[in-house]
Design an enzyme around this catalytic site. Structure first.
Site, PDB file in Angstrom:
ATOM      1  NE  ARG A  37      -4.213   1.645   2.265  1.00  0.00           N
ATOM      2  CZ  ARG A  37      -4.356   2.773   3.209  1.00  0.00           C
ATOM      3  NH1 ARG A  37      -3.458   2.821   4.178  1.00  0.00           N
ATOM      4  NH2 ARG A  37      -5.421   3.387   3.058  1.00  0.00           N
ATOM      5  CB  ILE A  63      -5.322   5.929  -0.355  1.00  0.00           C
ATOM      6  CG1 ILE A  63      -5.361   4.535  -0.582  1.00  0.00           C
ATOM      7  CG2 ILE A  63      -4.511   6.495   0.605  1.00  0.00           C
ATOM      8  CD1 ILE A  63      -3.929   3.952  -0.739  1.00  0.00           C
ATOM      9  CB  SER A  64     -10.714   3.710   0.169  1.00  0.00           C
ATOM     10  OG  SER A  64     -11.211   4.259  -0.588  1.00  0.00           O
ATOM     11  CD  GLN A  65     -11.219   2.154   7.541  1.00  0.00           C
ATOM     12  OE1 GLN A  65     -12.365   2.564   7.247  1.00  0.00           O
ATOM     13  NE2 GLN A  65     -11.082   1.615   8.992  1.00  0.00           N
ATOM     14  N   PRO A  66      -8.150   0.682   4.284  1.00  0.00           N
ATOM     15  CG  PRO A  66      -6.103  -0.344   4.901  1.00  0.00           C
ATOM     16  CD  PRO A  66      -7.079   0.758   4.990  1.00  0.00           C
TER      17      PRO A  66
END
Ligand code: SAH
Length: 215
Positions: A37, A63-66
Site C-alpha cells: 500500500r 486513498i480509502s481505508q483498507p
C-alpha cells in the site's frame, strides 16, 4: 518513509484490519497481502501507509481505508474471470487489488495527474491487465460494456442509471450513495432483467463529480 521491511506492517494490517473483521475471501486476503500500500501513498504519508484509515493523496482526494476496500471488493463475489469497471481510480490501490482477482479492469479517474500517478504505480508492479482512462466516469464506459462487476469509490447523489445499464446479466455493482456525513454503501445486482438493491454500512467517501455526480 519505509521501503525495506514493510512486509511485517503489511501482514499485520491484513490480519488486524481485514481477517479479524470478518473478510473470508481467500483470494482477496492473498491479494491484500501482496500489494504494497505504501507505493500508492505520497512520500509524506508513507509511514502511515499500513494504518487503519484513509489518507490524503493530493488534489483533495484520499486513498480509502483498507477495510473498506476489502469490504467493497468482497461484496462483488469475484471468482477470476470477470471484466470489471472501476470509477475513481485515485492512486490506484484498489485497482491493484482488483487486478489480481479478475480477468481485466478498466478504471476511470477524473483528475489527470492522479490517473498518471496510478499508471506509474501499477506499471511498477507489472500489473498489465488494467486500462486507466482519465475522464468523467459517472457515465461509465459503454464501449467496453457489459461488465460483470462495477465498483464506484466516490459518493453519488443516487445510483447513476447509465452504469446500471452497463452491468452484464448476473452482474454486481457497489457504490457509496449520499451527501458528506450521510452516505451508505449500496449493492446493486442485475439478474433475469431485474435490478435489486441492498443497503450496507454507513461510509465516508469523497463526492463523485461529473454528469451523474455532484457536478
Ligand atoms: N479507489 C481509490 C479511492 C479514490 S478516492 C483507492 O484505492 O483508495 C475517489 C476518486 O474518485 C478520487 O480520486 C476522485 O478524483 C475520483 N472521482 C470523483 N469523481 C469522479 C468521476 N466522475 N469520474 C472518475 N473519477 C472520479
Amino acid at each position: 518513509m519505509k521501503i525495506y521491511g514493510y512486509e511485517n506492517d503489511l501482514l499485520r494490517m491484513v490480519d488486524e484490519q481485514i481477517i479479524n473483521r470478518g473478510i473470508i475471501d481467500e483470494r482477496l486476503i492473498r491479494a491484500m497481502q501482496i500489494v504494497p500500500r505504501h507505493l500508492f501513498v505520497p512520500e509524506s504519508h508513507q509511514h502511515l501507509a499500513y494504518s487503519d484509515g484513509p489518507l490524503p493523496i493530493g488534489f483533495g482526494q484520499t486513498i480509502s481505508q483498507p477495510y473498506i476496500v476489502a469490504l467493497m471488493i468482497s461484496e462483488l463475489r469475484l471468482t477470476g474471470n470477470e471484466h470489471v469497471l472501476e470509477i475513481g481510480t485515485g492512486c490506484g490501490y484498489q485497482t491493484a487489488i482488483l487486478s489480481h482477482l479478475v480477468e481485466d479492469v478498466i478504471t476511470i479517474e477524473i483528475v489527470p495527474e492522479l490517473a498518471q500517478r496510478a499508471v506509474n504505480s501499477l506499471d511498477q508492479l507489472g500489473l498489465n491487465n488494467v486500462s486507466v482512462l482519465s475522464r468523467d466516469g459517472s457515465t461509465g464506459w459503454e464501449f467496453a460494456a457489459p461488465y460483470d462487476a462495477i465498483l464506484i469509490s466516490a459518493a453519488a447523489p443516487e445510483v447513476p442509471i447509465p452504469l446500471l445499464h452497463q452491468l452484464a446479466d448476473g452482474g454486481r455493482m457497489i457504490l457509496p450513495v449520499g451527501i458528506q456525513g450521510y452516505q451508505y454503501l449500496e449493492l446493486w445486482t442485475y439478474a433475469n432483467s431485474e435490478y435489486q438493491k441492498a443497503t450496507g454500512i454507513p461510509v465516508a467517501f469523497v463526492p463523485l463529480r461529473g454528469k451523474y455526480g455532484w457536478k
